[in-house]
Design a protein around this motif. Structure first.
Motif, mmCIF file in Angstrom:
data_model
loop_
_atom_site.group_PDB
_atom_site.id
_atom_site.type_symbol
_atom_site.label_atom_id
_atom_site.label_comp_id
_atom_site.label_asym_id
_atom_site.label_seq_id
_atom_site.Cartn_x
_atom_site.Cartn_y
_atom_site.Cartn_z
ATOM 1 N N SER A 161 2.679 -1.904 -12.357
ATOM 2 C CA SER A 161 2.327 -1.990 -10.929
ATOM 3 C C SER A 161 2.748 -3.674 -10.296
ATOM 4 O O SER A 161 2.971 -3.521 -9.093
ATOM 5 N N LYS A 201 1.280 4.078 -2.985
ATOM 6 C CA LYS A 201 0.995 5.562 -2.670
ATOM 7 C C LYS A 201 2.011 6.434 -3.311
ATOM 8 O O LYS A 201 1.985 7.499 -4.098
ATOM 9 N N LYS A 247 1.184 9.105 -6.167
ATOM 10 C CA LYS A 247 0.768 10.255 -5.394
ATOM 11 C C LYS A 247 2.157 11.469 -5.197
ATOM 12 O O LYS A 247 1.560 12.383 -4.925
ATOM 13 N N THR A 248 3.203 10.895 -5.428
ATOM 14 C CA THR A 248 4.237 11.683 -4.975
ATOM 15 C C THR A 248 4.927 12.029 -6.565
ATOM 16 O O THR A 248 5.203 11.378 -7.297
ATOM 17 N N LYS A 285 0.824 -1.275 0.114
ATOM 18 C CA LYS A 285 -0.073 -0.006 -0.039
ATOM 19 C C LYS A 285 1.006 1.284 -0.047
ATOM 20 O O LYS A 285 0.633 2.121 -0.852
ATOM 21 N N HIS A 286 1.822 1.265 0.779
ATOM 22 C CA HIS A 286 2.648 2.502 0.882
ATOM 23 C C HIS A 286 3.496 2.727 -0.155
ATOM 24 O O HIS A 286 3.313 3.848 -0.866
#
Ligand SMILES: [Zn+2]
Length: 391
Positions: free
Chosen positions: A79, A63, A67-68, A59-60
């Motif tokens: 992925s 993200k 998102k960054t 999950k981390h």
């Protein structure tokens, strides 16, 4: 009878400098993800004394990737491939937890070797030419040398680079193989591994292993000199390093070919093959480092696979059977030191080549083991295709 096997088909990718760069880049990203996740896990452990766990890690990282700004370039890698890296790390940790291996380590990105895709992120395309296959990875198309048909259901696709900087495509496949119905043990062969002679069978026939490294020695030397002449860190040095690596790979390829050839020869002659269980640690103590050069462990895997495919049986005797010390004629036991190449029985007067004597004992040991003499499945899937053994 049909048997389900998992096997690997391996193909060399066509060279195409522009697109190769993209694949190398993706492998590099996989290496970066590995190092990042590992650093995270280590920090987490320092702070809490606990293991993050695969789910939270996934999950981390997902993200960060989505998102960054900073890690947006991780999106170059599919992925599923990112998840696969994290699964590999998790496996490494699980092995560490049960003390089967050391703590997972950071890796040099340049030396990171591969990434793996499952069902998504790739697609086989129709090729108009028989000589090559086409695959789409991400948005780009690549060609590979399709020297044989892929049978079965493809489970994963792995893009690998070897130490010589070349790219390979590995399909892991579930396949139904037709195996000839158990050839009931007709001809039984007993075999003893040896340092000078690769194998000796119970008839005294010796199967010699060519000295592959010696054959390539002049090349190794030339390339070694070439590498050391080049400026450290330069492109030229890297390229010279690849040439050197190719020579080493060639040594491995030749050895592997020899192992397959020999395995088939043995299966031509015998229906039941009897070996000693390899004890690499003991062999190394006894014989020194040369053992690894001969590749007994690899040969064992290959002979298991070939025998399995041909409906032949392979038996491995217990490790502690003292096959070298027992007289194959009368059963008398006597100590033999390593240098004694001849077994001379003090009891019945038998005089025989040491390995020959051992091979007869190994063959005789089979009868005690026939209960366990079912066809042994290859212990794990081995690459039965493609030429490079170490990737
Ligand atoms: Zn004897």
């Amino acid at each position: 009878m049909y048997v389900d096997v998992r096997r690997i088909y391996k193909f060399r990718m066509y060279r195409n400098d522009k697109r190769d760069g993209h694949l190398h880049q993706q492998i590099n990203v996989a290496g970066l993800v590995w190092n990042h996740a590992l650093a995270l896990q280590r920090r987490y452990y320092r702070l809490t004394g606990k293991y993050i766990g695969l789910g939270r890690l996934k999950k981390h990282i997902a993200k960060l990737r989505m998102k960054t700004q900073r890690y947006a370039f991780w999106k170059d890698l599919g992925s599923q491939a990112v998840q696969d890296v994290l699964e590999r790390l998790d496996k490494a940790y699980q092995r560490f937890f049960v003390k089967q291996s050391g703590l997972p380590r950071f890796k040099k990105v340049k030396k990171y070797r591969s990434f793996t895709l499952k069902q998504a992120g790739w697609k086989l395309l129709d090729s108009d030419d028989k000589r090559y296959g086409k695959i789409q990875i991400g948005k780009r198309e690549y060609k590979f040398v399709q020297h044989r048909q892929i049978n079965g259901v493809i489970k994963t696709v792995t893009v690998k680079r070897d130490s010589a900087g070349r790219l390979w495509l590995c399909f892991s496949v579930f396949e139904k193989l037709w195996i000839p119905e158990g050839v009931s043990a007709g001809e039984i062969g007993g075999f003893d591994f040896g340092l000078q002679t690769f194998l000796t069978d119970h008839t005294g026939h010796k199967y010699l292993s060519p000295e592959f490294f010696k054959q390539e020695l002049h090349r190794v030397k030339t390339h070694n000199r070439a590498v050391s002449r080049k400026v450290k860190g330069s492109n030229n040095r890297r390229k010279a390093g690849w040439m050197l690596a190719r020579t080493h790979i060639r040594v491995g390829d030749k050895r592997r070919d020899f192992h397959f050839q020999l395995a088939h020869d043995l299966c031509d002659k015998y229906d039941l093959l009897v070996f000693e269980t390899l004890n690499m640690d003991a062999m190394k103590r006894l014989w020194g480092r040369k053992v690894s050069d001969l590749g007994f462990a690899q040969f064992v895997k290959i002979v298991e696979w070939v025998a399995f495919k041909r409906g032949k049986r392979v038996i491995f005797l217990d490790r502690w059977t003292p096959t070298t010390q027992i007289c194959s004629n009368c059963g008398e036991r006597q100590k033999l030191d390593l240098k004694q190449r001849i077994f001379a029985c003090g009891h019945c007067g038998l005089v025989l080549d040491r390995d020959h004597n051992a091979a007869i004992n190994i063959r005789a040991g089979a009868s005690a083991h026939t209960a366990r003499g079912e066809v042994r499945l290859p212990s794990d899937s081995i690459a039965v295709d493609g030429r490079s053994p170490r990737l």
